[in-house]
Design an enzyme around this catalytic site. Sequence first.
Site, PDB file in Angstrom:
ATOM      1  N   SER A  75       0.802  -0.931  -0.214  1.00 37.10           N
ATOM      2  CA  SER A  75      -0.026  -0.004  -0.147  1.00 37.10           C
ATOM      3  C   SER A  75       0.608   1.376   0.189  1.00 37.10           C
ATOM      4  O   SER A  75       0.467   2.475   0.036  1.00 37.10           O
ATOM      5  CB  SER A  75      -0.923  -0.129   1.252  1.00 37.10           C
ATOM      6  OG  SER A  75      -0.158  -0.017   2.545  1.00 37.10           O
ATOM      7  N   HIS A  96      -1.793  -2.452  -6.424  1.00 36.29           N
ATOM      8  CA  HIS A  96      -2.358  -1.950  -5.217  1.00 36.29           C
ATOM      9  C   HIS A  96      -3.593  -2.441  -5.124  1.00 36.29           C
ATOM     10  O   HIS A  96      -4.597  -1.272  -5.801  1.00 36.29           O
ATOM     11  CB  HIS A  96      -1.924  -0.712  -4.565  1.00 36.29           C
ATOM     12  CG  HIS A  96      -2.526  -0.545  -3.152  1.00 36.29           C
ATOM     13  ND1 HIS A  96      -2.754   0.915  -2.881  1.00 36.29           N
ATOM     14  CD2 HIS A  96      -2.692  -1.294  -2.402  1.00 36.29           C
ATOM     15  CE1 HIS A  96      -3.268   0.753  -1.744  1.00 36.29           C
ATOM     16  NE2 HIS A  96      -3.046  -0.546  -1.216  1.00 36.29           N
ATOM     17  N   GLU A 108      -4.387   0.662  -7.921  1.00 39.42           N
ATOM     18  CA  GLU A 108      -3.470   1.580  -8.321  1.00 39.42           C
ATOM     19  C   GLU A 108      -2.085   0.611  -9.149  1.00 39.42           C
ATOM     20  O   GLU A 108      -1.442  -0.250  -8.242  1.00 39.42           O
ATOM     21  CB  GLU A 108      -2.577   2.420  -7.330  1.00 39.42           C
ATOM     22  CG  GLU A 108      -3.770   3.155  -6.645  1.00 39.42           C
ATOM     23  CD  GLU A 108      -3.192   3.995  -5.254  1.00 39.42           C
ATOM     24  OE1 GLU A 108      -3.615   5.024  -5.075  1.00 39.42           O
ATOM     25  OE2 GLU A 108      -2.662   3.101  -4.427  1.00 39.42           O
ATOM     26  N   ASN A 147      -3.285   6.611  -0.674  1.00 41.57           N
ATOM     27  CA  ASN A 147      -2.928   6.646   0.510  1.00 41.57           C
ATOM     28  C   ASN A 147      -1.912   7.927   0.924  1.00 41.57           C
ATOM     29  O   ASN A 147      -1.977   8.358   2.224  1.00 41.57           O
ATOM     30  CB  ASN A 147      -2.150   5.453   0.762  1.00 41.57           C
ATOM     31  CG  ASN A 147      -2.791   4.310   1.133  1.00 41.57           C
ATOM     32  OD1 ASN A 147      -3.908   4.435   1.389  1.00 41.57           O
ATOM     33  ND2 ASN A 147      -2.337   3.094   0.854  1.00 41.57           N
TER      34      ASN A 147
END
Length: 223
Positions: A75, A96, A108, A147
């Site tokens: 992540s 991800h 992602e 994130n």
Amino acid sequence: MRIPISRKSGKGKNDKGSCRGGPQKHLFHQDLKQAAKDADFVIEAVLEIIDVKRKLFAQLDEVAPPHAILATNSSYIVSSLIADATKRPSKVVNMHFFNPALVMKLVEVVKGPHVSDETAKVTYDLSEKLEKIPVLLQKEVEGFLLNRIFRVIGREAQWMLEMGVASFEDIDKACVYGAGHPMGPFRLMDLTGIDLNYIMSMERFRKTGDRADLPSPAWWKDT
């Protein structure tokens, strides 16, 4: 695995037929060589600790076919920090998925400087075949897209909690009912794992040496 699948089925987010068929579509192996020896595409999802990932990718490089793409579901760790543990750096890529992966649509795909165009395309196309919505990052950046945004929100939320500005319940309510988020930052941390957030923060601190990257004291002061 069956518990979250059945819950999503009951909420109408997955049809019951696909839920019943899910477990039958998977083969489970305790032996890495047996699991990867015929794979065309490998997705790793171990702890967010760089040394653990590098060790696993070195092992995968030995047992997976030479043509296989090795993807990390990290992540926040960029794949360039892992790729040189293998003899196929152009086939090592970030892919991800978001938690819970059965429900969340976003994936992602990160095209680092070592990632070939073919690897990025195959990874992107595979995401679509899995009925996900992929986004392609043309440059590596720690934490990728979402994130990095969540990190800023989370830091502010933790600061306000520690300063006694508001309770975690009210901070979550503000994000849900004011910003339209599906859940607040504290509930999100519960979902993704406070332990995971702690590990990620410690790994970031070891890399940067910046005390601002240390985990919030609220995560460990009572343990």
